[in-house]
Scaffold this motif. Structure first.
Motif, PDB file in Angstrom:
ATOM      1  N   ALA A 330       0.828  -1.209   0.000  1.00 48.97           N
ATOM      2  CA  ALA A 330       0.000   0.000   0.000  1.00 48.97           C
ATOM      3  C   ALA A 330       0.863   1.259   0.000  1.00 48.97           C
ATOM      4  N   TYR A 331       1.993   1.206   0.693  1.00 48.78           N
ATOM      5  CA  TYR A 331       2.917   2.343   0.713  1.00 48.78           C
ATOM      6  C   TYR A 331       3.423   2.617  -0.706  1.00 48.78           C
ATOM      7  N   THR A 332       3.861   1.564  -1.364  1.00 55.12           N
ATOM      8  CA  THR A 332       4.375   1.725  -2.733  1.00 55.12           C
ATOM      9  C   THR A 332       3.300   2.221  -3.681  1.00 55.12           C
ATOM     10  N   ALA A 333       2.104   1.642  -3.578  1.00 51.49           N
ATOM     11  CA  ALA A 333       1.020   2.035  -4.475  1.00 51.49           C
ATOM     12  C   ALA A 333       0.694   3.506  -4.333  1.00 51.49           C
ATOM     13  N   THR A 334       0.752   4.013  -3.113  1.00 50.98           N
ATOM     14  CA  THR A 334       0.439   5.420  -2.866  1.00 50.98           C
ATOM     15  C   THR A 334       1.502   6.334  -3.460  1.00 50.98           C
ATOM     16  N   ILE A 335       2.767   5.971  -3.268  1.00 50.40           N
ATOM     17  CA  ILE A 335       3.847   6.771  -3.852  1.00 50.40           C
ATOM     18  C   ILE A 335       3.755   6.741  -5.381  1.00 50.40           C
ATOM     19  N   LEU A 336       3.462   5.572  -5.926  1.00 52.25           N
ATOM     20  CA  LEU A 336       3.311   5.454  -7.368  1.00 52.25           C
ATOM     21  C   LEU A 336       2.174   6.343  -7.870  1.00 52.25           C
ATOM     22  N   ALA A 337       1.048   6.310  -7.174  1.00 54.71           N
ATOM     23  CA  ALA A 337      -0.106   7.119  -7.581  1.00 54.71           C
ATOM     24  C   ALA A 337       0.208   8.604  -7.564  1.00 54.71           C
ATOM     25  N   ASN A 338       1.112   9.011  -6.678  1.00 53.54           N
ATOM     26  CA  ASN A 338       1.455  10.434  -6.551  1.00 53.54           C
ATOM     27  C   ASN A 338       2.455  10.908  -7.602  1.00 53.54           C
ATOM     28  N   ALA A 339       3.087   9.972  -8.305  1.00 50.28           N
ATOM     29  CA  ALA A 339       4.106  10.359  -9.287  1.00 50.28           C
ATOM     30  C   ALA A 339       3.516  11.330 -10.312  1.00 50.28           C
ATOM     31  N   GLY A 340       4.189  12.443 -10.531  1.00 53.98           N
ATOM     32  CA  GLY A 340       3.670  13.496 -11.390  1.00 53.98           C
ATOM     33  C   GLY A 340       3.378  13.060 -12.807  1.00 53.98           C
ATOM     34  N   SER A 341       4.232  12.217 -13.380  1.00 53.88           N
ATOM     35  CA  SER A 341       4.039  11.809 -14.765  1.00 53.88           C
ATOM     36  C   SER A 341       2.809  10.932 -14.943  1.00 53.88           C
ATOM     37  N   LEU A 342       2.334  10.335 -13.859  1.00 51.80           N
ATOM     38  CA  LEU A 342       1.126   9.525 -13.909  1.00 51.80           C
ATOM     39  C   LEU A 342      -0.106  10.332 -13.510  1.00 51.80           C
ATOM     40  N   ALA A 343      -0.012  10.999 -12.358  1.00 53.74           N
ATOM     41  CA  ALA A 343      -1.167  11.728 -11.831  1.00 53.74           C
ATOM     42  C   ALA A 343      -1.554  12.909 -12.707  1.00 53.74           C
ATOM     43  N   ASN A 344      -0.567  13.521 -13.350  1.00 54.75           N
ATOM     44  CA  ASN A 344      -0.834  14.728 -14.126  1.00 54.75           C
ATOM     45  C   ASN A 344      -0.692  14.518 -15.624  1.00 54.75           C
ATOM     46  N   GLY A 345      -0.590  13.275 -16.025  1.00 54.87           N
ATOM     47  CA  GLY A 345      -0.461  12.976 -17.442  1.00 54.87           C
ATOM     48  C   GLY A 345      -1.790  13.121 -18.164  1.00 54.87           C
ATOM     49  N   THR A 346      -1.728  13.001 -19.480  1.00 55.97           N
ATOM     50  CA  THR A 346      -2.933  13.032 -20.304  1.00 55.97           C
ATOM     51  C   THR A 346      -2.942  11.788 -21.180  1.00 55.97           C
ATOM     52  N   PRO A 347      -3.786  10.810 -20.884  1.00 56.82           N
ATOM     53  CA  PRO A 347      -4.712  10.789 -19.747  1.00 56.82           C
ATOM     54  C   PRO A 347      -3.978  10.470 -18.448  1.00 56.82           C
ATOM     55  N   ARG A 348      -4.653  10.688 -17.348  1.00 57.58           N
ATOM     56  CA  ARG A 348      -4.061  10.335 -16.067  1.00 57.58           C
ATOM     57  C   ARG A 348      -3.902   8.813 -15.963  1.00 57.58           C
ATOM     58  N   TYR A 349      -2.799   8.413 -15.373  1.00 59.86           N
ATOM     59  CA  TYR A 349      -2.499   6.998 -15.156  1.00 59.86           C
ATOM     60  C   TYR A 349      -2.611   6.209 -16.457  1.00 59.86           C
ATOM     61  N   ASP A 350      -1.927   6.729 -17.458  1.00 60.06           N
ATOM     62  CA  ASP A 350      -1.926   6.143 -18.787  1.00 60.06           C
ATOM     63  C   ASP A 350      -1.338   4.730 -18.746  1.00 60.06           C
ATOM     64  N   ARG A 351      -1.967   3.807 -19.446  1.00 61.67           N
ATOM     65  CA  ARG A 351      -1.514   2.415 -19.434  1.00 61.67           C
ATOM     66  C   ARG A 351      -0.091   2.270 -19.941  1.00 61.67           C
ATOM     67  N   ALA A 352       0.275   3.027 -20.941  1.00 60.17           N
ATOM     68  CA  ALA A 352       1.637   2.937 -21.482  1.00 60.17           C
ATOM     69  C   ALA A 352       2.669   3.322 -20.437  1.00 60.17           C
ATOM     70  N   GLN A 353       2.344   4.300 -19.598  1.00 57.09           N
ATOM     71  CA  GLN A 353       3.257   4.706 -18.534  1.00 57.09           C
ATOM     72  C   GLN A 353       3.279   3.691 -17.396  1.00 57.09           C
ATOM     73  N   LEU A 354       2.129   3.125 -17.084  1.00 59.83           N
ATOM     74  CA  LEU A 354       2.064   2.141 -16.001  1.00 59.83           C
ATOM     75  C   LEU A 354       2.786   0.842 -16.347  1.00 59.83           C
TER      76      LEU A 354
END
Length: 397
Positions: A330-354
């Motif tokens: 859960a700690y890792t997932a939260t830090i990952l979710a906060n990553a700027g390139s994911l949270a602020n990307g277009t679209p957010r949390y883009d599959r290619a980035q994940l």
């Protein structure tokens, strides 16, 4: 950039780093932790449930907090770890505060998980973290997919994974391939597997067969048992093959019966060292396994302990108890979710980035998501000594 550690299963970037490297992609410079393009004042939709964080992007954390007391205890531990991750973000000037996490109780049912997911999506969640159980992850995934929102679930059942529904946990395919690959590296040439006729056994058997095919192993025999009589019959069948050298390695993933099989084989004349026993990640920390003299020298895969040990004092200081082993997830997932390139990307949390092949570095080391939703973790190999287990090979994917 920042330096940190993360959850169960990452390590390429270095486990001892602070929170900055925590979720950096393994390729330098390819992953942003800063505020990105989504900074600035935004109005968050009103959301029901405890929340932590001050960022503009809404992330829902779905966990069992009621119902089954044992499950609820695990859920609360994961919630606490997520809160610590947000606290880390807030106190680190080099990391942008991109998300607000809203905690929602799934209870112990799929209906509860579905309701929590629907509520989260109605409140504008851009990402769902959790739930814990496979059936709940599947139910939440069905709801989230219809809204185009990705899920990072915490189940270790590969059947719950699908494109857009990612599993952040050590999956059987990953752990068995790691341990079988190490046995092959040791020069072992002929393998057998012994599995209980349970859901765990069937999953482990499937992973064993897949690892055999992927690694080009000579799998000579697969046995199943559902009673002591059947277990003794397995031993009777396998002893001649061991004595003649037709088998040199036995995979016995079930921690409850592994000591019995080792003892029965010893009683049948198979001395310790005659066969290489290989266990599962389920063996890690089990006192019966570690104190069975006939299992000395056995190997098994495990998450590196460094990430959990680093989280332990901080967690105990804030919450007054030790975290569950899955808290690092859960700690890792939260830090990952906060990553700027994911949270602020277009679209957010883009599959290619994940699903970047290089993966990410989490509390427990290096991991990556596959396009089909499964994950791969960098795992250590441990070897059983009398009363303990030591690392035989450092973490690797």
């Amino acid at each position: 950039m920042k330096s940190a550690q993360a959850l169960s299963g990452l390590r390429v970037v270095g486990l001892g780093l602070a929170a900055a490297a925590l979720l950096s992609a393994c390729s330098p410079g390819s992953f942003s932790f800063g505020p990105g393009t989504g900074g600035g004042a935004q109005t968050m939709p009103t959301a029901a449930g405890k929340s932590f964080g001050r960022g503009p992007v809404h992330v829902a954390l779905l966990l069992p907090l009621s119902g089954d007391p044992n499950l609820a205890g695990v859920g609360q531990s994961l919630a606490n770890a997520s809160e610590l991750a947000i606290q880390f973000v807030e106190t680190n000037p080099n990391i942008g505060e991109n998300i607000t996490v809203v905690l929602k109780d799934t209870g112990a049912s799929t209906a509860g998980a579905t309701q929590a997911a629907q509520q989260a999506l109605g409140e504008g969640a851009s990402l769902i973290l959790g739930p814990l159980r496979a059936d709940q992850v599947t139910a939440v995934g069905q709801v989230a997919k219809s809204a185009g929102v990705p899920v990072i679930g915490f189940s270790n059942n590969s059947g719950a994974a699908s494109p857009g529904v990612y599993l952040l946990n050590v999956l059987p395919e990953s752990e068995v391939k790691r341990s079988m690959g190490y046995a092959k590296k040791l020069g072992k040439k002929a393998f057998a597997g012994i599995f209980p006729t349970t859901d765990f056994g069937r999953i482990q058997e499937g992973a064993f067969r897949q690892a055999g095919a992927d690694l080009g192993l000579n799998v000579r025999a697969v046995y199943n048992f559902s009673s002591e009589a059947e277990a003794r019959n397995v031993v009777t069948q396998i002893v001649p093959m061991l004595q003649s050298g037709q088998i040199d390695t036995i995979f016995i993933p079930d921690r409850a019966t592994a000591p019995s099989f080792a003892n029965l084989l010893n009683e049948a004349g198979i001395a310790p060292g005659k066969v290489q026993f290989v266990g599962s990640a389920d063996w890690d920390g089990d006192p019966s396994v570690l104190n069975t003299t006939t299992l000395a020298g056995a190997i098994f895969p495990a998450v590196d302990d460094a990430g959990y040990n680093a989280l332990l004092p901080e967690y105990q200081s804030k919450f007054g108890s030790a975290p569950h082993k899955l808290a690092t997830v859960a700690y890792t997932a939260t830090i990952l979710a906060n990553a700027g390139s994911l949270a602020n990307g277009t679209p957010r949390y883009d599959r290619a980035q994940l699903t970047l092949p290089a993966g990410f570095n989490g509390r427990d080391g290096v991991f990556r998501f596959l396009a089909d939703g499964r994950s791969e973790y960098a795992l250590v190999i441990k070897q059983v000594a009398i009363g303990s287990a030591s690392v035989a090979e450092a973490a690797k994917l």
